[in-house]
Design an enzyme around this catalytic site. Structure first.
Site, PDB file in Angstrom:
ATOM      1  N   LEU A  86     -44.675-115.899 -30.061  1.00  0.00           N
ATOM      2  CA  LEU A  86     -43.676-116.288 -31.068  1.00  0.00           C
ATOM      3  C   LEU A  86     -43.074-115.071 -31.800  1.00  0.00           C
ATOM      4  O   LEU A  86     -41.913-114.711 -31.582  1.00  0.00           O
ATOM      5  CB  LEU A  86     -44.327-117.224 -32.095  1.00  0.00           C
ATOM      6  CG  LEU A  86     -43.460-117.652 -33.270  1.00  0.00           C
ATOM      7  CD1 LEU A  86     -42.337-118.572 -32.820  1.00  0.00           C
ATOM      8  CD2 LEU A  86     -44.295-118.350 -34.344  1.00  0.00           C
ATOM      9  N   ASP A  87     -43.940-114.425 -32.621  1.00  0.00           N
ATOM     10  CA  ASP A  87     -43.460-113.332 -33.464  1.00  0.00           C
ATOM     11  C   ASP A  87     -43.034-112.139 -32.609  1.00  0.00           C
ATOM     12  O   ASP A  87     -43.825-111.608 -31.837  1.00  0.00           O
ATOM     13  CB  ASP A  87     -44.574-112.889 -34.433  1.00  0.00           C
ATOM     14  CG  ASP A  87     -44.951-113.993 -35.425  1.00  0.00           C
ATOM     15  OD1 ASP A  87     -44.044-114.518 -36.078  1.00  0.00           O
ATOM     16  OD2 ASP A  87     -46.141-114.316 -35.540  1.00  0.00           O
TER      17      ASP A  87
ATOM     18  N   ARG B 209     -54.713-112.847 -38.530  1.00  0.00           N
ATOM     19  CA  ARG B 209     -54.555-112.525 -39.959  1.00  0.00           C
ATOM     20  C   ARG B 209     -55.763-111.730 -40.471  1.00  0.00           C
ATOM     21  O   ARG B 209     -55.599-110.702 -41.122  1.00  0.00           O
ATOM     22  CB  ARG B 209     -54.399-113.833 -40.747  1.00  0.00           C
ATOM     23  CG  ARG B 209     -53.802-113.659 -42.102  1.00  0.00           C
ATOM     24  CD  ARG B 209     -53.687-115.016 -42.786  1.00  0.00           C
ATOM     25  NE  ARG B 209     -52.912-115.978 -42.003  1.00  0.00           N
ATOM     26  CZ  ARG B 209     -52.915-117.285 -42.195  1.00  0.00           C
ATOM     27  NH1 ARG B 209     -53.653-117.808 -43.155  1.00  0.00           N
ATOM     28  NH2 ARG B 209     -52.179-118.085 -41.448  1.00  0.00           N
TER      29      ARG B 209
ATOM     30  N   SER C 239     -49.384-118.336 -29.291  1.00  0.00           N
ATOM     31  CA  SER C 239     -49.258-117.412 -30.434  1.00  0.00           C
ATOM     32  C   SER C 239     -50.563-117.299 -31.210  1.00  0.00           C
ATOM     33  O   SER C 239     -51.324-118.260 -31.296  1.00  0.00           O
ATOM     34  CB  SER C 239     -48.159-117.940 -31.358  1.00  0.00           C
ATOM     35  OG  SER C 239     -48.188-117.269 -32.594  1.00  0.00           O
ATOM     36  N   ALA C 240     -50.769-116.130 -31.821  1.00  0.00           N
ATOM     37  CA  ALA C 240     -51.942-115.919 -32.687  1.00  0.00           C
ATOM     38  C   ALA C 240     -51.720-116.538 -34.068  1.00  0.00           C
ATOM     39  O   ALA C 240     -52.663-116.684 -34.845  1.00  0.00           O
ATOM     40  CB  ALA C 240     -52.206-114.430 -32.841  1.00  0.00           C
TER      41      ALA C 240
ATOM     42  N   ASN D 275     -49.171-120.267 -38.413  1.00  0.00           N
ATOM     43  CA  ASN D 275     -47.928-120.821 -38.979  1.00  0.00           C
ATOM     44  C   ASN D 275     -46.900-121.146 -37.900  1.00  0.00           C
ATOM     45  O   ASN D 275     -45.741-121.432 -38.219  1.00  0.00           O
ATOM     46  CB  ASN D 275     -47.327-119.809 -39.952  1.00  0.00           C
ATOM     47  CG  ASN D 275     -48.258-119.508 -41.118  1.00  0.00           C
ATOM     48  OD1 ASN D 275     -48.676-120.422 -41.825  1.00  0.00           O
ATOM     49  ND2 ASN D 275     -48.596-118.252 -41.319  1.00  0.00           N
TER      50      ASN D 275
ATOM     51  N   GLU E 165     -44.153-111.479 -23.860  1.00  0.00           N
ATOM     52  CA  GLU E 165     -44.942-110.838 -24.923  1.00  0.00           C
ATOM     53  C   GLU E 165     -44.327-109.541 -25.414  1.00  0.00           C
ATOM     54  O   GLU E 165     -43.817-108.758 -24.616  1.00  0.00           O
ATOM     55  CB  GLU E 165     -46.336-110.498 -24.376  1.00  0.00           C
ATOM     56  CG  GLU E 165     -47.425-111.436 -24.787  1.00  0.00           C
ATOM     57  CD  GLU E 165     -47.762-111.428 -26.283  1.00  0.00           C
ATOM     58  OE1 GLU E 165     -47.312-110.521 -27.016  1.00  0.00           O
ATOM     59  OE2 GLU E 165     -48.472-112.339 -26.712  1.00  0.00           O
TER      60      GLU E 165
HETATM   61  C1  BG6 Z   1     -48.982-112.892 -34.615  1.00  0.00           C
HETATM   62  C2  BG6 Z   1     -48.321-111.700 -35.294  1.00  0.00           C
HETATM   63  O1  BG6 Z   1     -48.026-113.611 -33.903  1.00  0.00           O
HETATM   64  O2  BG6 Z   1     -49.570-113.751 -35.578  1.00  0.00           O
HETATM   65  C3  BG6 Z   1     -49.345-110.990 -36.163  1.00  0.00           C
HETATM   66  O3  BG6 Z   1     -47.829-110.814 -34.309  1.00  0.00           O
HETATM   67  C4  BG6 Z   1     -49.960-111.970 -37.145  1.00  0.00           C
HETATM   68  O4  BG6 Z   1     -48.719-109.924 -36.829  1.00  0.00           O
HETATM   69  C5  BG6 Z   1     -50.585-113.144 -36.390  1.00  0.00           C
HETATM   70  O5  BG6 Z   1     -50.981-111.321 -37.904  1.00  0.00           O
HETATM   71  C6  BG6 Z   1     -51.210-114.189 -37.307  1.00  0.00           C
HETATM   72  O6  BG6 Z   1     -50.197-114.812 -38.033  1.00  0.00           O
HETATM   73  P1  BG6 Z   1     -50.401-115.848 -39.222  1.00  0.00           P
HETATM   74  O7  BG6 Z   1     -49.044-116.475 -39.373  1.00  0.00           O
HETATM   75  O8  BG6 Z   1     -51.443-116.839 -38.787  1.00  0.00           O
HETATM   76  O9  BG6 Z   1     -50.841-115.072 -40.409  1.00  0.00           O
HETATM   77 MG    MG Z   2     -45.648-110.963 -30.872  1.00  0.00          MG
END
Ligand code: BG6
Ligand code: MG
Length: 219
Positions: A11-12, A50, A115-116, A119, A170
């Site tokens: 995602l990010d 996080r 995604s990690a 959110n 990715e």
């Molecule tokens: C990943 C980001 O997608 O999500 C990281 O690249 C981030 O930078 C991780 O720490 C966790 O995100 P969130 O939204 O659960 O704090």
């Molecule tokens: Mg990413």
């Protein structure tokens, strides 16, 4: 030769540009701890959970804190980050994303998120990307972070396809490694000299097409 049936997207940094919001919230938190946290340091947080992000910041500041305080700081960072997420609109979708997702749908590819972020669902809703996804696997569903392939293997399973039938998109080194550890093809989004393990690297998804995806089947 393999037949590709599904695309798994980080995602990010691949679909939306949230890195600046993460950085802003972490920097503010680091400041309250008296730690100098730079944009260069922020690169290390890409693709990382996080809690692991906070651990890295504390390592930079040569600090240790009790686990309950670390949990509270993660909460605090996320509360601040969510203020920015609440303002997000489809304008923050990265170039080429919507066009490519539409082309994949039209060709019958299955699409999942890997995604990690905890959110992820909220961000997909805010940016109106949610309807494109057949499955969402995110930080709420995995125990092992990237480069462990868990997030992508669960994505393949949720879509009912084999790992070798998947392509991962990715922007993080750890994410590319996770794809490779899962025996998946990987398109790196970013710099070729950074994402060295990716099968191909594009600057953004404007460079992607279904035809380019088919080329990955021959590799
Ligand atoms: C990943 C980001 O997608 O999500 C990281 O690249 C981030 O930078 C991780 O720490 C966790 O995100 P969130 O939204 O659960 O704090
Ligand atoms: Mg990413």
């Amino acid at each position: 030769m393999r037949i590709l049936k599904a695309c798994l997207f980080d995602l990010d940094g691949v679909l939306v540009d949230t890195a600046g919001y993460h950085f802003k919230a972490w920097r503010r938190l680091a400041q309250t701890l008296g730690i100098d946290f730079t944009e260069h340091d922020n690169e290390r947080l890409k693709g990382v959970s996080r809690m692991r992000s906070l651990e890295i910041i504390l390592e930079i500041g040569e600090r240790t804190l009790p686990p309950e305080q670390m949990l509270a700081l993660c909460e605090q960072k996320n509360t601040e980050y969510l203020l920015d997420v609440a303002q997000m609109t489809p304008a923050e979708i990265l170039p080429g994303v919507v066009e490519f997702l539409k082309a994949l749908k039209a060709e019958g590819f299955k699409i999942a998120l890997g995604s990690a972020s905890k959110n992820a669902q909220l961000i997909l809703e805010r940016t109106a990307l949610l309807p494109f996804f057949d499955a969402i696997i995110d930080g709420r569903h995995v125990t092992n972070g990237k480069p462990d392939p868990e997030v992508f293997l669960k994505g393949a399973e949720a879509l009912g396809v084999l790992p070798e039938e998947c392509v991962v998109f990715e922007d993080a080194v750890a994410g590319v490694e996770a794809a490779k550890n899962g025996n998946m093809r990987c398109v790196g989004v970013g710099q070729p000299e950074v994402l060295t393990l990716a099968d191909i690297v594009v600057q953004d998804l404007t460079e992607m097409s279904v035809a380019r995806l088919r080329e990955l089947e021959q590799m």
